[in-house]
Design a protein around this motif. Sequence first.
Motif, PDB file in Angstrom:
ATOM      1  N   TYR A   1      38.191 -28.268  -0.899  1.00  0.00           N
ATOM      2  CA  TYR A   1      39.124 -27.327  -1.518  1.00  0.00           C
ATOM      3  C   TYR A   1      40.476 -27.448  -0.829  1.00  0.00           C
ATOM      4  O   TYR A   1      40.559 -27.408   0.417  1.00  0.00           O
ATOM      5  CB  TYR A   1      38.590 -25.902  -1.404  1.00  0.00           C
ATOM      6  CG  TYR A   1      39.535 -24.849  -1.905  1.00  0.00           C
ATOM      7  CD1 TYR A   1      40.017 -24.876  -3.212  1.00  0.00           C
ATOM      8  CD2 TYR A   1      39.968 -23.826  -1.064  1.00  0.00           C
ATOM      9  CE1 TYR A   1      40.888 -23.908  -3.673  1.00  0.00           C
ATOM     10  CE2 TYR A   1      40.833 -22.848  -1.522  1.00  0.00           C
ATOM     11  CZ  TYR A   1      41.298 -22.900  -2.827  1.00  0.00           C
ATOM     12  OH  TYR A   1      42.170 -21.937  -3.278  1.00  0.00           O
ATOM     13  N   ILE A   2      41.550 -27.604  -1.592  1.00  0.00           N
ATOM     14  CA  ILE A   2      42.925 -27.861  -1.133  1.00  0.00           C
ATOM     15  C   ILE A   2      42.932 -28.863   0.025  1.00  0.00           C
ATOM     16  O   ILE A   2      43.687 -28.734   0.999  1.00  0.00           O
ATOM     17  CB  ILE A   2      43.682 -26.568  -0.772  1.00  0.00           C
ATOM     18  CG1 ILE A   2      42.970 -25.747   0.289  1.00  0.00           C
ATOM     19  CG2 ILE A   2      43.920 -25.733  -2.012  1.00  0.00           C
ATOM     20  CD1 ILE A   2      43.772 -24.525   0.767  1.00  0.00           C
ATOM     21  N   SER A   3      42.050 -29.858  -0.103  1.00  0.00           N
ATOM     22  CA  SER A   3      41.967 -31.001   0.832  1.00  0.00           C
ATOM     23  C   SER A   3      41.609 -30.578   2.247  1.00  0.00           C
ATOM     24  O   SER A   3      41.788 -31.369   3.195  1.00  0.00           O
ATOM     25  CB  SER A   3      43.298 -31.781   0.856  1.00  0.00           C
ATOM     26  OG  SER A   3      43.614 -32.246  -0.441  1.00  0.00           O
ATOM     27  N   ALA A   4      41.088 -29.338   2.425  1.00  0.00           N
ATOM     28  CA  ALA A   4      40.853 -28.861   3.785  1.00  0.00           C
ATOM     29  C   ALA A   4      39.469 -28.251   4.000  1.00  0.00           C
ATOM     30  O   ALA A   4      38.910 -28.372   5.097  1.00  0.00           O
ATOM     31  CB  ALA A   4      41.915 -27.832   4.168  1.00  0.00           C
ATOM     32  N   TYR A   5      38.876 -27.601   2.992  1.00  0.00           N
ATOM     33  CA  TYR A   5      37.678 -26.798   3.227  1.00  0.00           C
ATOM     34  C   TYR A   5      36.488 -27.290   2.405  1.00  0.00           C
ATOM     35  O   TYR A   5      36.622 -27.608   1.211  1.00  0.00           O
ATOM     36  CB  TYR A   5      37.946 -25.326   2.878  1.00  0.00           C
ATOM     37  CG  TYR A   5      39.094 -24.731   3.651  1.00  0.00           C
ATOM     38  CD1 TYR A   5      38.954 -24.388   4.988  1.00  0.00           C
ATOM     39  CD2 TYR A   5      40.317 -24.511   3.021  1.00  0.00           C
ATOM     40  CE1 TYR A   5      40.010 -23.837   5.692  1.00  0.00           C
ATOM     41  CE2 TYR A   5      41.376 -23.954   3.714  1.00  0.00           C
ATOM     42  CZ  TYR A   5      41.222 -23.627   5.053  1.00  0.00           C
ATOM     43  OH  TYR A   5      42.275 -23.078   5.752  1.00  0.00           O
ATOM     44  N   ASP A   6      35.317 -27.331   3.045  1.00  0.00           N
ATOM     45  CA  ASP A   6      34.066 -27.630   2.341  1.00  0.00           C
ATOM     46  C   ASP A   6      33.582 -26.352   1.651  1.00  0.00           C
ATOM     47  O   ASP A   6      32.808 -25.577   2.218  1.00  0.00           O
ATOM     48  CB  ASP A   6      32.990 -28.122   3.323  1.00  0.00           C
ATOM     49  CG  ASP A   6      33.191 -29.576   3.698  1.00  0.00           C
ATOM     50  OD1 ASP A   6      33.688 -30.330   2.847  1.00  0.00           O
ATOM     51  OD2 ASP A   6      32.850 -29.941   4.832  1.00  0.00           O
ATOM     52  N   ALA A   7      34.017 -26.153   0.445  1.00  0.00           N
ATOM     53  CA  ALA A   7      33.615 -24.965  -0.309  1.00  0.00           C
ATOM     54  C   ALA A   7      33.494 -25.334  -1.782  1.00  0.00           C
ATOM     55  O   ALA A   7      34.165 -26.259  -2.259  1.00  0.00           O
ATOM     56  CB  ALA A   7      34.623 -23.838  -0.131  1.00  0.00           C
ATOM     57  N   ILE A   8      32.624 -24.614  -2.476  1.00  0.00           N
ATOM     58  CA  ILE A   8      32.537 -24.792  -3.925  1.00  0.00           C
ATOM     59  C   ILE A   8      32.797 -23.455  -4.610  1.00  0.00           C
ATOM     60  O   ILE A   8      32.512 -22.387  -4.057  1.00  0.00           O
ATOM     61  CB  ILE A   8      31.177 -25.366  -4.372  1.00  0.00           C
ATOM     62  CG1 ILE A   8      30.020 -24.492  -3.868  1.00  0.00           C
ATOM     63  CG2 ILE A   8      31.024 -26.803  -3.940  1.00  0.00           C
ATOM     64  CD1 ILE A   8      28.694 -24.801  -4.529  1.00  0.00           C
ATOM     65  N   PHE A   9      33.333 -23.536  -5.815  1.00  0.00           N
ATOM     66  CA  PHE A   9      33.659 -22.363  -6.612  1.00  0.00           C
ATOM     67  C   PHE A   9      32.951 -22.519  -7.968  1.00  0.00           C
ATOM     68  O   PHE A   9      33.305 -23.402  -8.749  1.00  0.00           O
ATOM     69  CB  PHE A   9      35.172 -22.257  -6.810  1.00  0.00           C
ATOM     70  CG  PHE A   9      35.945 -22.115  -5.524  1.00  0.00           C
ATOM     71  CD1 PHE A   9      36.469 -20.881  -5.142  1.00  0.00           C
ATOM     72  CD2 PHE A   9      36.161 -23.207  -4.685  1.00  0.00           C
ATOM     73  CE1 PHE A   9      37.180 -20.740  -3.964  1.00  0.00           C
ATOM     74  CE2 PHE A   9      36.874 -23.071  -3.506  1.00  0.00           C
ATOM     75  CZ  PHE A   9      37.381 -21.836  -3.139  1.00  0.00           C
ATOM     76  N   ILE A  10      31.956 -21.678  -8.219  1.00  0.00           N
ATOM     77  CA  ILE A  10      31.152 -21.773  -9.441  1.00  0.00           C
ATOM     78  C   ILE A  10      31.311 -20.464 -10.213  1.00  0.00           C
ATOM     79  O   ILE A  10      31.001 -19.386  -9.702  1.00  0.00           O
ATOM     80  CB  ILE A  10      29.661 -22.023  -9.133  1.00  0.00           C
ATOM     81  CG1 ILE A  10      29.506 -23.251  -8.224  1.00  0.00           C
ATOM     82  CG2 ILE A  10      28.871 -22.176 -10.432  1.00  0.00           C
ATOM     83  CD1 ILE A  10      29.934 -24.559  -8.868  1.00  0.00           C
ATOM     84  N   SER A  11      31.782 -20.559 -11.444  1.00  0.00           N
ATOM     85  CA  SER A  11      32.037 -19.342 -12.220  1.00  0.00           C
ATOM     86  C   SER A  11      30.898 -18.958 -13.147  1.00  0.00           C
ATOM     87  O   SER A  11      30.889 -17.839 -13.676  1.00  0.00           O
ATOM     88  CB  SER A  11      33.334 -19.498 -13.039  1.00  0.00           C
ATOM     89  OG  SER A  11      33.261 -20.610 -13.883  1.00  0.00           O
ATOM     90  N   GLY A  12      29.952 -19.853 -13.372  1.00  0.00           N
ATOM     91  CA  GLY A  12      28.824 -19.491 -14.228  1.00  0.00           C
ATOM     92  C   GLY A  12      27.739 -20.540 -14.220  1.00  0.00           C
ATOM     93  O   GLY A  12      28.010 -21.736 -14.023  1.00  0.00           O
TER      94      GLY A  12
END
Length: 312
Positions: free
Chosen positions: A296-307
């Motif tokens: 995420y923004i080339s910096a964080y290991d995160a995922i964003f799932i909306s459904g």
Amino acid sequence: MRNIHIFLIFTFVVWLTACSKNNSPAHLPEGSVIFQQAAGKDTIEMPLSILKDSAIVVELRAMLANTGSGSDHWVNFAVDSTKITDYRSRFGEGSLMPTTSYLFYKPTVRISAGETLSEIAQINFGLQTKLKEYTTYVVPVVIQSVDGKVEGVATERVVYLVFKTGKPLFINKDSWTIAGVSSVYATLAAANILDNNNLSTYWASNITESMPQWIAINFNRTITFTAVNYYIPTALNYPTQGGYPTSIQIETSMDGASWTSNGIFAGAITSNMQTLETGEITARYLRFTSLASVKYISAYDAIFISGISLVP
């Protein structure tokens, strides 16, 4: 003169009483009004498509167990929801049909003098698309009264109208809950994937954690499906900001403890969503795991799932 008036009034009352007795339905023995249904067969079963709403009519008749009566008799059918417990003990799993899906259009019918069969009672069914897939729905029907008498004359037998639904147009998420999650960032709660908003609300894994990150869903019923859809929020401006999975594992379970892998899929998002073709699966739980992702923004290991949703 007064005596004549009293005599006339007395005579009139006697005449009314006699007429009333003559017009009363003939006495029927206990248990003499029964369903016109083969002995030992207490269910009427039928498949029920829930792909579209349509009008379905079920007809019932009452009958006299012996010869015809010399007078008319009125029979009242009713749905007795308390009998669902008896159904389950005898036949297994079953859910009461919602009252919004049927109407007892003609519950009261007549057995005419000299006849043994009643007129046709009628129950109308509709709104099938509101029902759940692969579910057994039950409508327990009883003869509630005969000539206004609730007990004695009518059989105590129950006839169960049983409807078995099949494949739906879509799989309803109303009963789903979150069974577990690997991590959550701030207020971006796991439950956001269940709210049917696949554009702006979403779950985010903690930006201080690394992959894999997962979320588990309890369907709270057994569901058969052929694919899994997942969505990412439009706020990510895919693929500009990252925060989406590139490798996904799908697992399912019947008890939430023992899991079966249903495949590992490469990320291939189109129009903010991807369909993962798992093949036909029957399960009560699903676990969606991001094995790898774009930072995420080339910096964080995160995922964003909306459904997350299922394909029938």
